[in-house]
Design a protein around this motif. Structure first.
Motif, PDB file in Angstrom:
ATOM      1  N   LEU A 124      10.745  12.062 -17.363  1.00 27.55           N
ATOM      2  CA  LEU A 124      11.386  11.689 -18.627  1.00 27.55           C
ATOM      3  C   LEU A 124      12.356  10.575 -18.275  1.00 27.55           C
ATOM      4  CD1 LEU A 124      12.269  11.832 -21.514  1.00 27.55           C
ATOM      5  CD2 LEU A 124      13.325  14.044 -21.065  1.00 27.55           C
ATOM      6  N   GLU A 125      11.923   9.335 -18.505  1.00 27.09           N
ATOM      7  CA  GLU A 125      12.555   8.182 -17.875  1.00 27.09           C
ATOM      8  C   GLU A 125      13.744   7.628 -18.656  1.00 27.09           C
ATOM      9  OE1 GLU A 125      10.584   4.557 -15.565  1.00 27.09           O
ATOM     10  OE2 GLU A 125      10.482   4.290 -17.732  1.00 27.09           O
ATOM     11  N   GLU A 126      13.716   7.764 -19.962  1.00 25.43           N
ATOM     12  CA  GLU A 126      14.826   7.336 -20.817  1.00 25.43           C
ATOM     13  C   GLU A 126      14.896   8.269 -22.006  1.00 25.43           C
ATOM     14  OE1 GLU A 126      15.202   3.444 -22.463  1.00 25.43           O
ATOM     15  OE2 GLU A 126      14.489   2.421 -20.668  1.00 25.43           O
ATOM     16  N   TRP A 142      19.431   7.937 -20.612  1.00 23.09           N
ATOM     17  CA  TRP A 142      19.965   6.594 -20.856  1.00 23.09           C
ATOM     18  C   TRP A 142      21.335   6.777 -21.500  1.00 23.09           C
ATOM     19  CZ3 TRP A 142      18.021   1.738 -19.780  1.00 23.09           C
ATOM     20  CH2 TRP A 142      18.758   0.665 -20.282  1.00 23.09           C
ATOM     21  N   GLN A 143      22.371   6.324 -20.835  1.00 24.22           N
ATOM     22  CA  GLN A 143      22.430   5.631 -19.588  1.00 24.22           C
ATOM     23  C   GLN A 143      23.662   6.110 -18.826  1.00 24.22           C
ATOM     24  OE1 GLN A 143      23.727   1.526 -19.499  1.00 24.22           O
ATOM     25  NE2 GLN A 143      24.299   1.617 -21.670  1.00 24.22           N
ATOM     26  N   PHE A 144      23.737   5.771 -17.530  1.00 31.65           N
ATOM     27  CA  PHE A 144      24.859   6.180 -16.695  1.00 31.65           C
ATOM     28  C   PHE A 144      26.095   5.378 -17.064  1.00 31.65           C
ATOM     29  CE2 PHE A 144      27.456   6.479 -12.869  1.00 31.65           C
ATOM     30  CZ  PHE A 144      27.315   7.812 -12.529  1.00 31.65           C
ATOM     31  N   GLY A 145      27.215   6.072 -17.232  1.00 32.02           N
ATOM     32  CA  GLY A 145      28.489   5.418 -17.523  1.00 32.02           C
ATOM     33  C   GLY A 145      29.449   5.563 -16.360  1.00 32.02           C
ATOM     34  N   GLN A 146      30.119   4.486 -16.026  1.00 22.32           N
ATOM     35  CA  GLN A 146      31.055   4.486 -14.900  1.00 22.32           C
ATOM     36  C   GLN A 146      32.450   4.074 -15.373  1.00 22.32           C
ATOM     37  OE1 GLN A 146      30.615   5.404 -11.621  1.00 22.32           O
ATOM     38  NE2 GLN A 146      32.829   5.122 -11.520  1.00 22.32           N
ATOM     39  N   LEU A 147      33.452   4.821 -14.975  1.00 17.86           N
ATOM     40  CA  LEU A 147      34.848   4.495 -15.235  1.00 17.86           C
ATOM     41  C   LEU A 147      35.493   3.951 -13.963  1.00 17.86           C
ATOM     42  CD1 LEU A 147      35.810   7.741 -17.203  1.00 17.86           C
ATOM     43  CD2 LEU A 147      35.157   5.519 -18.177  1.00 17.86           C
ATOM     44  N   GLY A 148      36.611   3.269 -14.115  1.00 19.72           N
ATOM     45  CA  GLY A 148      37.381   2.823 -12.960  1.00 19.72           C
ATOM     46  C   GLY A 148      36.875   1.574 -12.277  1.00 19.72           C
ATOM     47  N   PHE A 182       2.307   7.830 -11.357  1.00 19.51           N
ATOM     48  CA  PHE A 182       2.975   8.867 -12.131  1.00 19.51           C
ATOM     49  C   PHE A 182       3.256   8.355 -13.529  1.00 19.51           C
ATOM     50  CE2 PHE A 182       6.333   6.524  -9.953  1.00 19.51           C
ATOM     51  CZ  PHE A 182       7.334   6.360 -10.906  1.00 19.51           C
ATOM     52  N   ALA A 183       3.596   9.288 -14.408  1.00 15.54           N
ATOM     53  CA  ALA A 183       3.784   8.977 -15.823  1.00 15.54           C
ATOM     54  C   ALA A 183       5.256   8.779 -16.147  1.00 15.54           C
ATOM     55  CB  ALA A 183       3.227  10.120 -16.678  1.00 15.54           C
ATOM     56  N   THR A 184       5.514   7.877 -17.092  1.00  9.73           N
ATOM     57  CA  THR A 184       6.853   7.714 -17.662  1.00  9.73           C
ATOM     58  C   THR A 184       6.761   7.785 -19.181  1.00  9.73           C
ATOM     59  OG1 THR A 184       6.785   5.293 -17.951  1.00  9.73           O
ATOM     60  CG2 THR A 184       7.433   6.136 -15.781  1.00  9.73           C
ATOM     61  N   TYR A 185       7.837   8.243 -19.792  1.00 13.57           N
ATOM     62  CA  TYR A 185       7.941   8.160 -21.251  1.00 13.57           C
ATOM     63  C   TYR A 185       9.406   8.202 -21.649  1.00 13.57           C
ATOM     64  CZ  TYR A 185       8.719  13.259 -21.529  1.00 13.57           C
ATOM     65  OH  TYR A 185       9.235  14.524 -21.411  1.00 13.57           O
ATOM     66  N   HIS A 186       9.684   7.772 -22.892  1.00 12.25           N
ATOM     67  CA  HIS A 186      11.041   7.668 -23.404  1.00 12.25           C
ATOM     68  C   HIS A 186      11.163   8.450 -24.711  1.00 12.25           C
ATOM     69  CE1 HIS A 186      11.295   3.474 -21.213  1.00 12.25           C
ATOM     70  NE2 HIS A 186      11.029   4.486 -20.388  1.00 12.25           N
ATOM     71  N   PRO A 201       0.796  -1.231   0.000  1.00 15.17           N
ATOM     72  CA  PRO A 201       0.000   0.000   0.000  1.00 15.17           C
ATOM     73  C   PRO A 201       0.826   1.277   0.000  1.00 15.17           C
ATOM     74  CG  PRO A 201       0.112  -0.894   2.221  1.00 15.17           C
ATOM     75  CD  PRO A 201       0.826  -1.884   1.330  1.00 15.17           C
ATOM     76  N   ASN A 202       2.145   1.163   0.134  1.00 15.15           N
ATOM     77  CA  ASN A 202       2.960   2.353   0.388  1.00 15.15           C
ATOM     78  C   ASN A 202       3.820   2.824  -0.781  1.00 15.15           C
ATOM     79  OD1 ASN A 202       2.109   2.722   3.114  1.00 15.15           O
ATOM     80  ND2 ASN A 202       3.410   1.007   3.716  1.00 15.15           N
ATOM     81  N   HIS A 203       4.402   1.921  -1.524  1.00 18.82           N
ATOM     82  CA  HIS A 203       5.258   2.348  -2.633  1.00 18.82           C
ATOM     83  C   HIS A 203       4.435   2.747  -3.853  1.00 18.82           C
ATOM     84  CE1 HIS A 203       8.559   0.068  -0.527  1.00 18.82           C
ATOM     85  NE2 HIS A 203       9.187   1.180  -0.871  1.00 18.82           N
ATOM     86  N   MET A 204       4.979   3.667  -4.629  1.00 19.15           N
ATOM     87  CA  MET A 204       4.310   4.087  -5.855  1.00 19.15           C
ATOM     88  C   MET A 204       4.448   3.014  -6.938  1.00 19.15           C
ATOM     89  SD  MET A 204       5.317   8.141  -6.121  1.00 19.15           S
ATOM     90  CE  MET A 204       7.081   7.800  -6.225  1.00 19.15           C
ATOM     91  N   ILE A 205       3.578   3.109  -7.937  1.00 21.42           N
ATOM     92  CA  ILE A 205       3.550   2.171  -9.062  1.00 21.42           C
ATOM     93  C   ILE A 205       3.473   2.978 -10.344  1.00 21.42           C
ATOM     94  CG2 ILE A 205       2.307   0.248 -10.147  1.00 21.42           C
ATOM     95  CD1 ILE A 205       0.956  -0.173  -7.339  1.00 21.42           C
ATOM     96  N   THR A 206       4.215   2.548 -11.353  1.00 21.44           N
ATOM     97  CA  THR A 206       4.120   3.182 -12.670  1.00 21.44           C
ATOM     98  C   THR A 206       4.189   2.121 -13.752  1.00 21.44           C
ATOM     99  OG1 THR A 206       4.921   5.019 -14.022  1.00 21.44           O
ATOM    100  CG2 THR A 206       6.596   3.611 -12.985  1.00 21.44           C
ATOM    101  N   THR A 207       3.945   2.527 -14.977  1.00 22.57           N
ATOM    102  CA  THR A 207       3.881   1.574 -16.074  1.00 22.57           C
ATOM    103  C   THR A 207       5.258   1.173 -16.594  1.00 22.57           C
ATOM    104  OG1 THR A 207       3.750   3.303 -17.773  1.00 22.57           O
ATOM    105  CG2 THR A 207       1.663   2.522 -16.811  1.00 22.57           C
ATOM    106  N   GLY A 208       6.163   2.150 -16.740  1.00 22.83           N
ATOM    107  CA  GLY A 208       7.431   1.909 -17.431  1.00 22.83           C
ATOM    108  C   GLY A 208       7.309   2.041 -18.927  1.00 22.83           C
ATOM    109  N   GLY A 209       6.172   2.591 -19.385  1.00 24.47           N
ATOM    110  CA  GLY A 209       5.913   2.688 -20.815  1.00 24.47           C
ATOM    111  C   GLY A 209       6.681   3.797 -21.500  1.00 24.47           C
TER     112      GLY A 209
END
Length: 429
Positions: free
Chosen positions: A339-341, A372-378, A292-296, A240-248
């Motif tokens: 703006l998810e991706e 999209w997307q996070f890049g990590q060095l090292g 909430f809304a997501t879009y790419h 009942p506590n965490h939010m839910i979204t589509t991922g669309g």
């Protein structure tokens, strides 16, 4: 006397029940309220990061290195996969390579891997995120075959020759999906490190398999919207506590000239607007348990005629139109939008286009912005060089790069998001 005592008891119970229904979420849980995100009574706006590969790392030190880099860049929310699945035929290779997997398919059912090469790695990512002040959007499955998405359910349960959209309608598939969802939700539902649950990454009528004829809203069958409703209601029954979204991806179901464009004098019906993809962004966002809304945004990959000589379309301008359309729709629905991706190829394109996209997202009060997307060095595991799966690999300590990764040494692009994070932080009061 009995009637008087009964009246008092009923009144007391009514107060208790009323308080229960209006109970605030535990501290640390982000909520959607009046079109905004709220955390512990304060607004919560953010720049985030996508990193599907983080739970695939075998080194705890590298997990910390990555979160520390994210924290330094102002990242507040990480989006990653809550799924990693393999076929039984892949098990020997996975054990040899150290590949992370949560589901092992050998028949119409799967086995949950809760061991050190399985969900314990996801546990570590979720737990470590909180140490760096970062929350996680966790997706339950993938529209695409990568890392074990919907096609595994279809192939094992529905069988060969089925279309992709059977995933949304086959009762046995739904039961299996919900079994996995329940395992993940119950594992983390008490964690404030979870930002939201995501029903599926980029759900469409088609995937790596083709679509059937009766999926899209334009066909009179809003199959995907019905699935979003049923699954969001199911997740809400568990948590009942965490939010839910589509991922669309944010496809619309518009009609007439709004559902297409003119090219060389001819009207072209547009997959992103005509409902063919299966989504109906406006209707999906109105669902009670979609918070909430997501879009790419990937116009460079979606349209072959953008940026071609003789057209008046550009990748930048199309993206601006797409951002504005989703901001308007979210405002109308009274729900936050992220703006998810988004991504474009080439460092120069990123330098030219991202400032305009990010600026408009900020101006239109997007609650979250996640490139999209996070890049990590090292990274140090396996000497900084390791093949993971598909074409995903670590090279000289750099995380996987599909041409869209953004690394710290790409200073101009990196700073676009670091500066936007400061703006979003300033709005979180």
């Amino acid at each position: 006397m009995r009637s008087f005592l009964s009246l008092i008891l009923l009144t007391f119970l009514g107060v208790v029940l009323s308080q229960g229904n209006d109970a605030r979420p535990p501290l640390g849980f982000v909520q959607s309220k009046n079109g905004k995100f709220v955390l512990n009574g304060k607004l919560f706006n953010f720049v985030g990061a996508n990193s599907y590969w983080l739970p695939l790392l075998t080194s705890k030190e590298d997990v910390h290195t990555t979160f520390k880099e994210m924290q330094g860049a102002g990242v507040k929310v990480l989006r990653t996969w809550g799924f990693n699945a393999i076929n039984g035929s892949e098990l020997a290779g996975a054990l040899e390579s150290g590949l992370t997997y949560y589901q092992l398919w050998n028949s119409t059912d799967w086995t949950l891997n809760e061991g050190p090469q399985g969900l314990k790695r996801l546990d570590y990512v979720v737990d470590t995120a909180g140490q760096y002040g970062i929350k996680i959007i966790l997706a339950f499955t993938n529209n695409w075959v990568g890392y074990g998405g919907a096609e595994l359910y279809i192939n094992w349960i529905a069988g060969a020759g089925k279309t992709h959209d059977v995933f949304y309608s086959d009762p046995a598939i739904t039961k299996s999906y919900q079994k996995y969802v329940k395992a993940i939700v119950n594992r983390y539902k008490n964690s404030p490190n979870i930002f939201a649950w995501e029903l599926m990454n980029e759900a469409r009528c088609l995937g790596d398999l083709p679509s059937g004829p009766n999926c899209a809203p334009a066909s009179g069958t809003p199959l995907l919207s019905k699935w979003y409703k049923a699954q969001s209601d199911y997740v809400r029954s568990l948590d009942p506590n965490h939010m839910i979204t589509t991922g669309g991806e944010g496809h619309f179901f518009w009609q007439g000239e709004n559902a297409g464009y003119y090219y060389d004098g001819n009207f072209v019906s547009d997959y992103n607007f005509n409902g063919q993809a299966g989504e109906d962004f406006d209707a999906d966002l109105a669902l009670e348990n979609i918070d909430f809304a997501t879009y790419h945004i990937y116009p460079e990959y979606w349209y072959s005629n953008l940026n071609h000589p003789g057209t008046n379309w550009t990748v930048k301008d199309w993206g601006l139109k797409w951002i504005q359309a989703h901001a308007d729709a979210a405002a109308k629905a009274g729900k936050p939008v992220i703006l998810e991706e988004f991504g474009v190829s080439g460092l120069q394109n990123k330098t030219d286009i991202y400032p305009a996209w990010v600026d408009l997202a900020l101006k239109t009060k997007h609650a979250g912005i996640l490139p999209w997307q996070f890049g990590q060095l090292g990274l140090k595991e396996s000497g900084g060089n390791r093949v993971i799966k598909y074409a995903d690999l670590l090279v000289d300590g750099a995380s996987p790069n599909d041409g869209l990764a953004i690394y710290r040494n790409q200073t101009t692009v990196w700073n676009i998001f670091k500066n936007a994070a400061k703006v979003q932080e300033g709005r979180s009061k």
